[in-house]
Design an enzyme around this catalytic site. Structure first.
Site, PDB file in Angstrom:
ATOM      1  N   ASN A  26     -23.222 -10.278  -6.879  1.00  0.00           N
ATOM      2  CA  ASN A  26     -23.710  -8.911  -6.663  1.00  0.00           C
ATOM      3  C   ASN A  26     -24.923  -8.606  -7.524  1.00  0.00           C
ATOM      4  OD1 ASN A  26     -21.917  -8.204  -4.680  1.00  0.00           O
ATOM      5  ND2 ASN A  26     -20.458  -7.220  -6.054  1.00  0.00           N
ATOM      6  N   ASN A  40     -16.778 -10.429   1.414  1.00  0.00           N
ATOM      7  CA  ASN A  40     -16.483 -10.039   2.785  1.00  0.00           C
ATOM      8  C   ASN A  40     -17.515 -10.630   3.753  1.00  0.00           C
ATOM      9  OD1 ASN A  40     -15.174  -8.611   4.840  1.00  0.00           O
ATOM     10  ND2 ASN A  40     -16.459  -6.806   4.559  1.00  0.00           N
ATOM     11  N   ASP A  52       0.861  -1.174   0.000  1.00  0.00           N
ATOM     12  CA  ASP A  52       0.000   0.000   0.000  1.00  0.00           C
ATOM     13  C   ASP A  52       0.898   1.223   0.000  1.00  0.00           C
ATOM     14  OD1 ASP A  52      -2.282   1.769   0.322  1.00  0.00           O
ATOM     15  OD2 ASP A  52      -3.357   0.024   1.094  1.00  0.00           O
ATOM     16  N   GLU A 105     -12.724   1.017  -6.066  1.00  0.00           N
ATOM     17  CA  GLU A 105     -13.393   0.781  -7.339  1.00  0.00           C
ATOM     18  C   GLU A 105     -13.375   2.042  -8.209  1.00  0.00           C
ATOM     19  OE1 GLU A 105     -15.694  -2.620  -8.203  1.00  0.00           O
ATOM     20  OE2 GLU A 105     -13.554  -2.493  -7.810  1.00  0.00           O
ATOM     21  N   HIS A 126     -12.822 -12.356  -7.560  1.00  0.00           N
ATOM     22  CA  HIS A 126     -13.715 -11.550  -6.732  1.00  0.00           C
ATOM     23  C   HIS A 126     -14.050 -12.296  -5.450  1.00  0.00           C
ATOM     24  CE1 HIS A 126     -17.848  -9.548  -6.024  1.00  0.00           C
ATOM     25  NE2 HIS A 126     -16.893  -8.885  -5.404  1.00  0.00           N
TER      26      HIS A 126
END
Length: 684
Positions: free
Chosen positions: A493, A446, A340, A395, A443
């Site tokens: 989704n 969570n 990161d 995203e 993908h």
């Protein structure tokens, strides 16, 4: 040791007698990588036992020559051919009677468990006098039948109580969870732990010494007394009710009923067990859970078995999703570097990882090893050695593409670049790559540690080797891959969006949140759509909604945008549709308000409708894979067999008619998808 059967008259067993007169009986089911107790296997065992009853050997040792373990259980394929309860009863009684003859042999009998001993495999072991198990940290011993909507049927409901006692036996059967050999020994199910290189000597020794057989202790015998059983059974049913409703999952309640009535006694207990399981086998719940079992195997079978397994992983993005992917992969044995912008963004992910390792790994040395496999990597040095690089940043198409420009030149030949995008099509993301056909989607959902599905996303021209590598990676980390075509929202989704969107519309109409969620739970969902939205994060739900609204014309839930603008993001902020305390939604137990008579259908049928659309568009290969993805990705009521199976079971014409009626009453969002004609005719 003389070999009396070199695949001679026996097909599924190997037998030999040593110089001391001990019969060594090896399970080796023909034409299979694992041993299962099919009817032919049981009949052959019955014939072997019949041949030694009158003149028994010094002892009998039963073991396996399969690398997969001892015996995985009954042959589940036979379940699918059962047409009546009487047919089921006869099959179960065959198994019971064979094991009864084994238990009655006039010589000591020993089972050696190396690897899996599940269901009927453990029941066979319990019919022997002694059980030895090769020590291991894997959970390989159990009675998981409840997960198929049934219970043990080869005498397990009786013998487990006799050997391990009420507490351990009922826990084993009611949860379906497996035990390590060491834990099984602590319960009495295993008499002795042995090393793989000395089990034969241990078996000979136990036959020669004939130690006392393992039986439940005094306290457990008190719990098993007839006057006590009703009180204990009531407590058991209350615990079961917290996890499963009887009308959805009758098997655990049947287990309690059997024990309360018979107390683990063979007098009447075996026949009652057979009658009970025969009834359960023919219920829709069991048939659908058996279907789910095969769907799970179908997911595992995707991809090439020759694909190389990833050893090193580099994850870019140490947020909740990226950090948790990295932690899970380190837990599963991969070397992982986590990147990161600054160390301060990686530190929280490492702290969460340490908590995960603390929960999942008991051994101190192994826990430290897992921590050592996960390293902070601000500079991104791990990219060069990684087999798979996963992008898990926010995203935004441009931000992802900028990152790909940096990553691709640093990656080694043959490495796979994957994105964890939840909704952006790969065709839009990969335009900046020199090798666009090497980009795949991975993908995750969570929380990563709990949800078993990973969507493996491909474009029409994605390299087969890259997709195979994705499948292999997902299976390496203990998840189920679902191959999907690149399309907005993919499967999970996309199916969830209209479900959660309708919940918000219902709330705007005045239906209390708690009543909406309860309607979904009553259908069989693990949690309601409102609680699910709060759990996922309302900011995430809003972002996905905007993309899917643009792609498919879904109405945008404006209430969701207002809550996100106000900073009420759900569980992670402590306030969403619900207030959250200690990770749990605070709900009113006496919520009052309108409860539309069509409430449940208004929630569930949009999911079914969208599943039909996904199938028609070829987002997944076929009905079974789509049902598998929705079950393992959304928790769609497993006992209903998946949304498409549910539609066929309930009646395609009825559901389509219902959608048309809703479209007239509530709006065009309920209009039946274009794929219903093909689905009605049974086409993919």
């Amino acid at each position: 040791m003389s070999d009396e059967n070199a695949r001679g008259e026996l097909e599924h067993w190997r037998r030999s007698t040593d110089s001391s007169g001990v019969l060594w009986l090896a399970a080796d089911k023909a034409d299979g990588g694992a041993n299962v107790l099919s009817a032919p296997v049981l009949r052959e065992l019955d014939a072997i036992i019949g041949g030694i009853e009158d003149d028994p050997p010094k002892g009998v040792v039963i073991y396996s020559v399969k690398p997969s373990g001892f015996i995985m259980g009954a042959d589940i394929n036979e379940f699918t051919r059962i047409e009546s309860t009487e047919q089921a009863f006869e099959l179960v009684r065959l198994g019971q009677q064979v094991l009864d003859r084994l238990e009655a042999l006039r010589c000591p009998t020993v089972t050696v468990i190396d690897g899996y001993a599940l269901g009927g495999g453990l029941e066979l072991a319990m019919a022997c006098d002694y059980r030895l198990a090769v020590d291991s940290d894997r959970k390989t011993i159990g009675l998981p039948e409840v997960q198929l909507g049934i219970h043990p049927g080869f005498g397990g409901t009786v013998r487990a109580v006799q050997i391990a006692g009420v507490t351990a036996a009922m826990e084993l059967m009611l949860t379906g969870k497996s035990l390590t050999p060491k834990k099984a020994k602590a319960t009495g199910l295993v008499d002795r732990l042995v090393a793989r290189d000395n089990w034969k000597a241990a078996a000979r020794e136990i036959i020669g010494s004939r130690p006392p057989r393992s039986r439940a202790g005094f306290t457990q015998k008190l719990l098993n007394l007839a006057p006590v059983r009703p009180f204990v059974a009531k407590q058991m049913r209350a615990r079961v009710a917290k996890r499963a409703r009887q009308d959805h999952y009758p098997a655990p309640y049947a287990i309690v009923d059997l024990w309360q009535k018979h107390g683990g006694s063979p007098d009447g207990g075996y026949v009652a067990e057979a009658r009970s399981i025969a009834e359960l086998m023919c219920t829709d719940t069991s048939r659908n859970l058996v279907r789910v079992f095969f769907l799970q195997n179908r997911l595992k079978a995707q991809g090439s078995s020759d694909a190389p397994r990833a050893r090193q992983l580099h994850v870019v993005g140490a947020g909740v999703m990226g950090g948790d992917i990295a932690a899970w992969c380190a837990l599963r044995g991969l070397e992982v570097t986590l990147q990161d912008r600054e160390e301060k963004y990686i530190t929280p992910a490492l702290e969460r990882a340490e908590k995960l390792f603390g929960k999942r790994i008991r051994d101190d040395a192994e826990r430290e090893a897992a921590k050592g496999r996960l390293r902070a990597d601000v500079a991104g040095d791990g990219v060069a050695g990684a087999d798979i690089v996963i992008e898990a940043i926010f995203e935004d198409k441009e931000a992802k593409q900028d990152l790909y420009r940096e990553l691709e030149p640093k990656m080694k030949d043959g490495a796979v670049l994957a994105t964890n995008t939840s909704s952006i099509r790969l065709e839009e993301l990969r335009t900046v790559l020199s090798a666009p056909a090497r980009l795949i989607g991975l993908h995750f959902f969570n929380p990563v540690a709990q949800l078993p599905l990973v969507e493996v996303i491909r474009c029409a021209d994605t390299e087969a080797a890259a997709i195979d590598a994705g499948h292999a990676f997902v299976k390496t980390i203990g998840k189920y891959p679902l191959e999907c075509a690149s399309s907005p929202g993919f499967v999970v989704n996309r199916v969830l969006a209209p479900y959660m969107g309708e919940a918000m519309r219902l709330h705007e109409e005045g239906v209390p949140l708690e009543i909406i969620d309860q309607a979904a739970v009553d259908f069989g969902m693990p949690m309601g759509p409102v609680e699910l939205a709060d759990s996922v994060g309302l900011d995430v739900a809003w972002h996905v909604s905007t993309i899917l609204a643009d792609a498919y014309g879904y109405p945008l839930p404006e209430k969701l945008r207002e809550m996100v603008d106000a900073g009420n993001l759900g569980r992670k902020s402590g306030q969403g549709f619900y207030r959250w305390e200690d990770g749990k939604a605070v709900k009113q137990s006496d919520a009052e308000g309108p409860e539309p008579p069509d409430l449940q259908d208004r929630l569930i049928l949009p999911m079914v409708n969208e599943a039909v659309a996904c199938l028609a568009e070829g987002v997944v290969e076929d009905e079974d894979l789509l049902d598998a993805g929705v079950i393992f990705g959304t928790g769609f009521a497993p006992f209903r067999g998946g949304p498409l199976h549910y539609a066929r079971s309930r009646g395609v014409a009825e559901i389509r008619s219902r959608l048309e009626k809703f479209a007239m009453e509530y709006g065009q969002r309920f209009r039946p998808a274009d794929g219903w004609d093909a689905f009605s005719s049974g086409e993919d």
